[in-house]
Motif scaffolding. Structure first.
Motif, mmCIF file in Angstrom:
data_model
loop_
_atom_site.group_PDB
_atom_site.id
_atom_site.type_symbol
_atom_site.label_atom_id
_atom_site.label_comp_id
_atom_site.label_asym_id
_atom_site.label_seq_id
_atom_site.Cartn_x
_atom_site.Cartn_y
_atom_site.Cartn_z
ATOM 1 N N LEU A 25 0.870 -1.347 0.020
ATOM 2 C CA LEU A 25 0.108 -0.171 -0.136
ATOM 3 C C LEU A 25 0.743 1.108 0.099
ATOM 4 C CD1 LEU A 25 -2.862 1.283 0.156
ATOM 5 C CD2 LEU A 25 -2.712 1.084 2.636
ATOM 6 N N ALA A 26 1.936 1.229 0.668
ATOM 7 C CA ALA A 26 2.787 2.325 0.767
ATOM 8 C C ALA A 26 3.374 2.867 -0.509
ATOM 9 C CB ALA A 26 4.132 2.165 1.714
ATOM 10 N N GLU A 27 3.814 1.708 -1.464
ATOM 11 C CA GLU A 27 4.251 1.855 -2.797
ATOM 12 C C GLU A 27 3.160 2.896 -3.537
ATOM 13 O OE1 GLU A 27 6.944 1.360 -4.448
ATOM 14 O OE2 GLU A 27 7.760 -0.404 -3.270
ATOM 15 N N LEU A 32 1.771 8.670 -5.423
ATOM 16 C CA LEU A 32 0.762 9.798 -5.126
ATOM 17 C C LEU A 32 1.692 11.016 -4.731
ATOM 18 C CD1 LEU A 32 -2.202 10.817 -4.757
ATOM 19 C CD2 LEU A 32 -1.972 10.160 -2.303
ATOM 20 N N ASN A 33 2.659 10.835 -3.799
ATOM 21 C CA ASN A 33 3.264 11.799 -3.189
ATOM 22 C C ASN A 33 4.272 12.586 -4.337
ATOM 23 O OD1 ASN A 33 2.491 11.479 -0.682
ATOM 24 N ND2 ASN A 33 3.821 10.001 0.076
ATOM 25 N N ARG A 34 4.412 11.745 -5.502
ATOM 26 C CA ARG A 34 5.554 12.208 -6.563
ATOM 27 C C ARG A 34 4.518 12.946 -7.801
ATOM 28 N NH1 ARG A 34 9.969 7.722 -7.657
ATOM 29 N NH2 ARG A 34 10.912 7.854 -5.334
ATOM 30 N N ALA A 35 3.334 12.812 -7.229
ATOM 31 C CA ALA A 35 2.114 13.710 -8.420
ATOM 32 C C ALA A 35 2.187 14.892 -8.043
ATOM 33 C CB ALA A 35 0.768 12.807 -8.340
ATOM 34 N N ALA A 36 1.635 15.550 -8.892
ATOM 35 C CA ALA A 36 1.338 17.150 -8.600
ATOM 36 C C ALA A 36 0.258 17.381 -7.599
ATOM 37 C CB ALA A 36 0.870 17.836 -9.974
ATOM 38 N N LYS A 37 -1.040 16.529 -7.789
ATOM 39 C CA LYS A 37 -1.748 16.687 -6.617
ATOM 40 C C LYS A 37 -1.614 15.424 -5.738
ATOM 41 C CE LYS A 37 -5.325 19.074 -8.970
ATOM 42 N NZ LYS A 37 -6.278 18.927 -10.167
ATOM 43 N N ASN A 55 12.062 15.151 21.509
ATOM 44 C CA ASN A 55 12.163 15.953 20.235
ATOM 45 C C ASN A 55 12.111 14.947 19.062
ATOM 46 O OD1 ASN A 55 12.559 18.031 21.874
ATOM 47 N ND2 ASN A 55 14.785 18.203 21.993
ATOM 48 N N SER A 56 11.714 15.641 18.014
ATOM 49 C CA SER A 56 11.628 14.840 16.544
ATOM 50 C C SER A 56 11.436 15.930 15.481
ATOM 51 C CB SER A 56 10.325 13.954 16.727
ATOM 52 O OG SER A 56 10.200 13.484 15.439
ATOM 53 N N THR A 57 12.316 15.579 14.310
ATOM 54 C CA THR A 57 12.317 16.446 13.267
ATOM 55 C C THR A 57 11.495 15.656 12.033
ATOM 56 O OG1 THR A 57 14.292 17.378 13.552
ATOM 57 C CG2 THR A 57 13.526 17.823 11.547
ATOM 58 N N ARG A 58 12.117 14.393 11.719
ATOM 59 C CA ARG A 58 11.573 13.786 10.303
ATOM 60 C C ARG A 58 10.423 13.159 10.847
ATOM 61 N NH1 ARG A 58 16.917 13.386 9.294
ATOM 62 N NH2 ARG A 58 17.093 14.092 11.319
ATOM 63 N N THR A 59 10.204 12.369 11.913
ATOM 64 C CA THR A 59 9.114 11.555 12.171
ATOM 65 C C THR A 59 7.850 12.435 12.649
ATOM 66 O OG1 THR A 59 10.603 10.052 13.252
ATOM 67 C CG2 THR A 59 8.188 9.771 13.792
ATOM 68 N N GLN A 60 8.054 13.411 13.191
ATOM 69 C CA GLN A 60 6.856 14.332 13.270
ATOM 70 C C GLN A 60 6.144 14.960 11.965
ATOM 71 O OE1 GLN A 60 6.648 16.930 16.845
ATOM 72 N NE2 GLN A 60 4.884 18.013 16.224
ATOM 73 N N ALA A 61 7.453 15.509 11.282
ATOM 74 C CA ALA A 61 7.068 16.234 10.044
ATOM 75 C C ALA A 61 6.360 15.320 9.285
ATOM 76 C CB ALA A 61 8.222 16.640 9.656
ATOM 77 N N SER A 62 6.841 13.989 9.097
ATOM 78 C CA SER A 62 6.218 13.023 8.158
ATOM 79 C C SER A 62 4.723 12.549 8.538
ATOM 80 C CB SER A 62 7.087 12.103 7.742
ATOM 81 O OG SER A 62 7.195 10.940 8.639
ATOM 82 N N PHE A 63 4.749 12.271 9.874
ATOM 83 C CA PHE A 63 3.309 11.860 10.276
ATOM 84 C C PHE A 63 2.434 13.168 10.061
ATOM 85 C CE2 PHE A 63 4.662 8.293 13.083
ATOM 86 C CZ PHE A 63 3.528 7.501 12.728
ATOM 87 N N ALA A 294 5.235 7.932 2.853
ATOM 88 C CA ALA A 294 4.364 6.900 2.383
ATOM 89 C C ALA A 294 4.091 5.906 3.172
ATOM 90 C CB ALA A 294 4.999 6.220 1.215
ATOM 91 N N VAL A 295 5.041 5.291 4.018
ATOM 92 C CA VAL A 295 4.582 4.108 5.149
ATOM 93 C C VAL A 295 3.784 4.656 5.990
ATOM 94 C CG1 VAL A 295 6.045 3.251 7.083
ATOM 95 C CG2 VAL A 295 6.727 2.913 4.780
ATOM 96 N N ARG A 296 3.974 5.945 6.524
ATOM 97 C CA ARG A 296 2.891 6.442 7.392
ATOM 98 C C ARG A 296 1.685 6.701 6.938
ATOM 99 N NH1 ARG A 296 8.124 8.858 9.240
ATOM 100 N NH2 ARG A 296 8.952 7.215 10.736
ATOM 101 N N MET A 297 1.303 7.067 5.730
ATOM 102 C CA MET A 297 0.011 7.109 5.040
ATOM 103 C C MET A 297 -0.366 5.657 4.987
ATOM 104 S SD MET A 297 1.251 9.821 1.991
ATOM 105 C CE MET A 297 -0.242 10.127 1.231
ATOM 106 N N ALA A 298 0.181 4.724 4.634
ATOM 107 C CA ALA A 298 -0.275 3.481 4.470
ATOM 108 C C ALA A 298 -0.552 2.937 5.924
ATOM 109 C CB ALA A 298 0.814 2.298 3.847
#
Ligand code: NCD
Length: 314
Positions: A25-27, A32-37, A55-63, A294-298
């Protein structure tokens, strides 16, 4: 569908086919994340609250980005400014939030087991974004997706995890996931940074990089987790870099097409040479960040589907 969990607390609870379902599903979300919309409505109408007690930079931003791209209402709690600092317990805070009817709660906490405890007290789906030195399931899943895309498979690979294993939830979740997918795992680091009882995990342990990296397909570096150390684990950072820091010379012992990974944040010149980290022919560190969204979206999509089934909503 082969993913029936209410929460995502750790890789230890997942079966291999559930891991594959999530990665497949993440694939779709990578595309989707590479598409314009970049929008989908998988989480439309749902409320996601991010509670980061560390503290978190990438995990929080990506969630946050993952929730927004799926159409959820996303709220980031500023934990330093919350009533926790006035003495309210974790559970009281969770119960208060629970009364506001969130659907997804994303939690990072410095204590191992805190997120599991919280999951028992609330009605919504809980995602573990890292608890102490216990688990960091979405990190292991994004690492798995990165490996699968780079190597074309996620089984029968020789994978070295190097550095501060003892303090690392990333190492723990990866050891469990990569073991379930039938890879050969080597841990490389000074004996002071190896957890007690590690032999039970079915891994090979080395304290020499040249020996441990011989013919591996994947080299996963870890940050020295100084915030979890209470003194004397390494003689000095200089000495540590000399023996365990990954540079082109040590990497030459691995397979010629071996990939280099790091979950971030990196200490350049401590566990990894800065030039190697930026070498797009070897390093997949930026791919890991991309796969993280993508993995967090899935993961949230799958949990939301189960939530709707439990609530009887179509
Ligand atoms: C890791 C973590 O927080 O466990 N970072 C991350 O989530 N990308 C690893 C680390 O902090 O070193």
């Amino acid at each position: 569908m082969t993913f029936t969990h209410r929460h995502l607390l750790g890789i230890e609870h997942l079966r291999p086919e559930e891991i594959v379902t999530l990665l497949d599903l993440a694939e779709e979300y990578v595309d989707l994340n590479r598409a314009a919309k970049k929008h989908s409505d998988a989480l439309a109408g749902l409320t996601q609250i991010n509670m980061f007690f560390e503290n978190s930079t990438r995990t929080q931003a990506s969630f946050e980005l993952a929730g927004k791209r799926l159409g959820a209402d996303v709220m980031n709690m500023a934990m330093q400014a919350s009533s926790i600092s006035k003495g309210e317990t974790l559970i009281d805070t969770a119960m208060t939030l629970n009364a506001m009817h969130p659907d997804l709660l994303v939690v990072r906490h410095p204590h191992s087991g805190a997120v599991d405890l919280l999951a028992q007290k609330v009605n919504c789906a809980v995602l573990n974004a890292g608890d102490g030195r216990h688990e960091h399931p979405t990190q292991a899943l994004l690492d798995a997706l990165t490996i699968r895309r780079a190597k074309g498979r996620l089984h029968r690979l020789n994978i070295a995890i190097c550095g501060d294993i003892a303090h690392s939830r990333v190492a723990r979740s990866n050891i469990i996931l990569l073991g379930k997918m039938e890879n050969r795992i080597r841990l490389i680091g000074p004996p002071t940074l190896m957890p007690a009882g590690i032999a039970e995990f079915g891994v090979e342990v080395y304290d020499d990089m040249a020996e441990g990296l011989k013919d591996v397909d994947v080299v996963m570096m870890l940050r020295l987790q100084k915030e979890r150390m209470d003194g004397g684990f390494i003689p000095s950072e200089r000495e540590y870099y000399h023996r365990f820091g990954l540079d082109a010379d040590k990497l030459s012992h691995a397979k010629p097409d071996a990939i280099v990974m790091h979950p971030g944040p990196m200490n350049r010149g401590v566990e990894i040479d800065g030039t190697l980290a930026d070498d797009i022919n070897r390093s997949v560190i930026q791919d890991q960040v991309e796969m993280g969204v993508a993995v967090r979206m899935a993961a949230m999509d799958l949990l939301a589907r189960n939530l709707r089934t439990v609530q009887g909503v179509a």
